[in-house]
Motif scaffolding. Structure first.
Motif, PDB file in Angstrom:
ATOM      1  N   SER A  46      67.356 -54.176   0.490  1.00  0.00           N
ATOM      2  CA  SER A  46      67.333 -52.703   0.545  1.00  0.00           C
ATOM      3  C   SER A  46      65.916 -52.141   0.464  1.00  0.00           C
ATOM      4  CB  SER A  46      68.166 -52.131  -0.609  1.00  0.00           C
ATOM      5  OG  SER A  46      67.504 -52.392  -1.842  1.00  0.00           O
ATOM      6  N   SER A  47      64.913 -52.993   0.451  1.00  0.00           N
ATOM      7  CA  SER A  47      63.534 -52.494   0.345  1.00  0.00           C
ATOM      8  C   SER A  47      63.252 -51.462   1.435  1.00  0.00           C
ATOM      9  CB  SER A  47      62.539 -53.651   0.489  1.00  0.00           C
ATOM     10  OG  SER A  47      61.252 -53.139   0.780  1.00  0.00           O
ATOM     11  N   LYS A  48      62.622 -50.361   1.023  1.00  0.00           N
ATOM     12  CA  LYS A  48      62.326 -49.283   1.985  1.00  0.00           C
ATOM     13  C   LYS A  48      61.206 -49.685   2.935  1.00  0.00           C
ATOM     14  CE  LYS A  48      63.306 -45.986  -1.641  1.00  0.00           C
ATOM     15  NZ  LYS A  48      62.547 -45.264  -2.665  1.00  0.00           N
ATOM     16  N   ILE A  49      60.590 -50.814   2.691  1.00  0.00           N
ATOM     17  CA  ILE A  49      59.454 -51.239   3.512  1.00  0.00           C
ATOM     18  C   ILE A  49      59.876 -52.207   4.615  1.00  0.00           C
ATOM     19  CG2 ILE A  49      57.262 -52.517   3.408  1.00  0.00           C
ATOM     20  CD1 ILE A  49      56.958 -51.316   0.544  1.00  0.00           C
ATOM     21  N   LEU A  50      61.011 -52.866   4.416  1.00  0.00           N
ATOM     22  CA  LEU A  50      61.411 -53.928   5.348  1.00  0.00           C
ATOM     23  C   LEU A  50      61.681 -53.423   6.757  1.00  0.00           C
ATOM     24  CD1 LEU A  50      63.716 -56.112   3.094  1.00  0.00           C
ATOM     25  CD2 LEU A  50      61.663 -56.883   4.287  1.00  0.00           C
ATOM     26  N   ASP A  51      62.049 -52.122   6.884  1.00  0.00           N
ATOM     27  CA  ASP A  51      62.394 -51.638   8.224  1.00  0.00           C
ATOM     28  C   ASP A  51      61.188 -51.146   9.024  1.00  0.00           C
ATOM     29  OD1 ASP A  51      61.803 -49.436   6.790  1.00  0.00           O
ATOM     30  OD2 ASP A  51      63.745 -48.421   7.035  1.00  0.00           O
ATOM     31  N   ARG A  52      59.981 -51.354   8.511  1.00  0.00           N
ATOM     32  CA  ARG A  52      58.808 -50.945   9.299  1.00  0.00           C
ATOM     33  C   ARG A  52      58.714 -51.775  10.587  1.00  0.00           C
ATOM     34  NH1 ARG A  52      54.807 -48.866   5.224  1.00  0.00           N
ATOM     35  NH2 ARG A  52      56.212 -47.612   3.951  1.00  0.00           N
ATOM     36  N   GLU A  53      58.157 -51.144  11.608  1.00  0.00           N
ATOM     37  CA  GLU A  53      58.011 -51.857  12.892  1.00  0.00           C
ATOM     38  C   GLU A  53      57.091 -53.064  12.715  1.00  0.00           C
ATOM     39  OE1 GLU A  53      56.325 -49.088  15.637  1.00  0.00           O
ATOM     40  OE2 GLU A  53      58.007 -47.722  15.361  1.00  0.00           O
ATOM     41  N   PRO A  54      57.322 -54.100  13.519  1.00  0.00           N
ATOM     42  CA  PRO A  54      56.450 -55.268  13.428  1.00  0.00           C
ATOM     43  C   PRO A  54      54.992 -54.822  13.585  1.00  0.00           C
ATOM     44  CG  PRO A  54      58.255 -55.679  14.957  1.00  0.00           C
ATOM     45  CD  PRO A  54      58.354 -54.236  14.543  1.00  0.00           C
TER      46      PRO A  54
END
Ligand code: NCD
Length: 310
Positions: A41-49
């Motif tokens: 659920s980390s809010k950072i994991l969904d950042r673009e590559p």
């Protein structure tokens, strides 16, 4: 986008006073979620590559747990890490000033974790660095994230409001987690005892600060004076690297005999590394938090990194 030293108020965590009570409560809630459900659920994991934040680990002093738990936590929540753990291999060995080293690092990263022995470190960071900096321990001043993981771990066992007597046992004058723990707890109705040989006893300025926050402070060199009243005891290693040439006396090991004299719901912990001041034979005692504390460092540091990066 280049970070500039003129940016206002980066969200530094350089001492426990840099976080409000409600921010600490949110960090603990988030750490508990990471512990229970993992890091997905980390809010950072969904950042673009390519857009993952970079956390720089700048360790000018030795570390095992703190550096590796920050590195692991950063990666698990979707950050990349860079850094060094041997300043002799950086430009500081060529005489570069800390402010310049950090000005370089802030141009490559979104947050910096710093451990260093010199007591000018905090002022230099506040004056010169515009990305958030987390202290991973500065000299014998503070080690705020250690105190946060300590209190998170205590709170898993008993409400923090029930901790009315914290005992700091050992080489308290040369240690830094002790200061952060005491400052975090100090308030009206709380006793903080420092049980130490005279030459290792806490600084008078810290006593005044704790008293000004309402705490009752007890200074003694005899554990027997307080042992039956303690709710939580932190056992401190002799901080030999800060003894500056003098050889100070050893103090008694905390063992099963001491636990037997404490209240049945009292807790004991050691932040490690340990060098004989706590008996490994009590590692599995129900009162002892030592290994759970190490584990929790990952979750609490992940929550702190997410907090300052989002
Ligand atoms: C502490 C430190 O570096 O201040 N270590 C740690 O981070 N667990 C305590 C110590 O070294 O005694």
């Amino acid at each position: 986008m280049e970070a500039m030293a003129t940016d206002v108020n980066p969200r530094h965590v350089l001492g426990v006073d840099d976080l409000s009570a409600s921010e600490i409560a949110s960090i603990f809630t988030r750490a508990a979620q990471f512990k229970e459900k993992g890091f997905a659920s980390s809010k950072i994991l969904d950042r673009e590559p390519g857009n993952s934040p970079v956390v720089a680990l700048a360790f000018f002093e030795p570390s095992t747990r703190t550096r590796l738990s920050f590195d692991s936590a950063a990666q698990r929540i979707g950050c990349k890490t860079i850094g060094f753990d041997n300043p002799e291999l950086t430009s500081s060995a060529k005489g570069e000033q800390l402010e310049d080293t950090l000005r370089v690092i802030e141009r490559y990263s979104e947050a910096i974790v710093v451990r260093r022995k010199d007591h000018d470190t905090i002022d230099i960071i506040r004056e010169h660095v515009s990305v958030p900096v987390i202290s991973a321990g500065v000299g014998a001043q503070e080690h705020p994230t250690q105190a946060l993981m300590d209190f998170f771990t205590i709170a898993e066992r008993r409400p923090l409001e029930s901790v009315k007597h914290l005992c700091e046992y050992g080489d308290v004058i040369h240690a830094r987690p002790t200061n952060s723990q005491a400052l975090l707890l100090a308030r009206e109705g709380v006793t903080i005892s420092f049980v130490a040989p005279d030459e290792m006893q806490v600084a008078p300025e810290m006593v005044s600060e704790l008293e000004s926050r309402g705490a009752k402070v007890i200074l003694t060199n005899k554990l027997a004076d307080v042992v039956a009243d303690i709710d939580v005891m932190h056992v401190v290693r002799p901080q030999r690297e800060r003894w500056e040439g003098t050889e100070l006396d050893a103090y008694a090991t905390i063992d099963a005999g001491v636990l037997a004299k404490m209240k049945s719901d009292a807790l004991v912990f050691h932040v490690l590394p340990r060098t004989g001041e706590i008996d490994p034979a009590i590692d599995d005692a129900p009162q002892n938090l030592v290994w759970e504390l190490v584990r929790n460092g990952l979750f609490v540091r992940a929550a702190i990194l997410e907090f300052i990066l989002t």
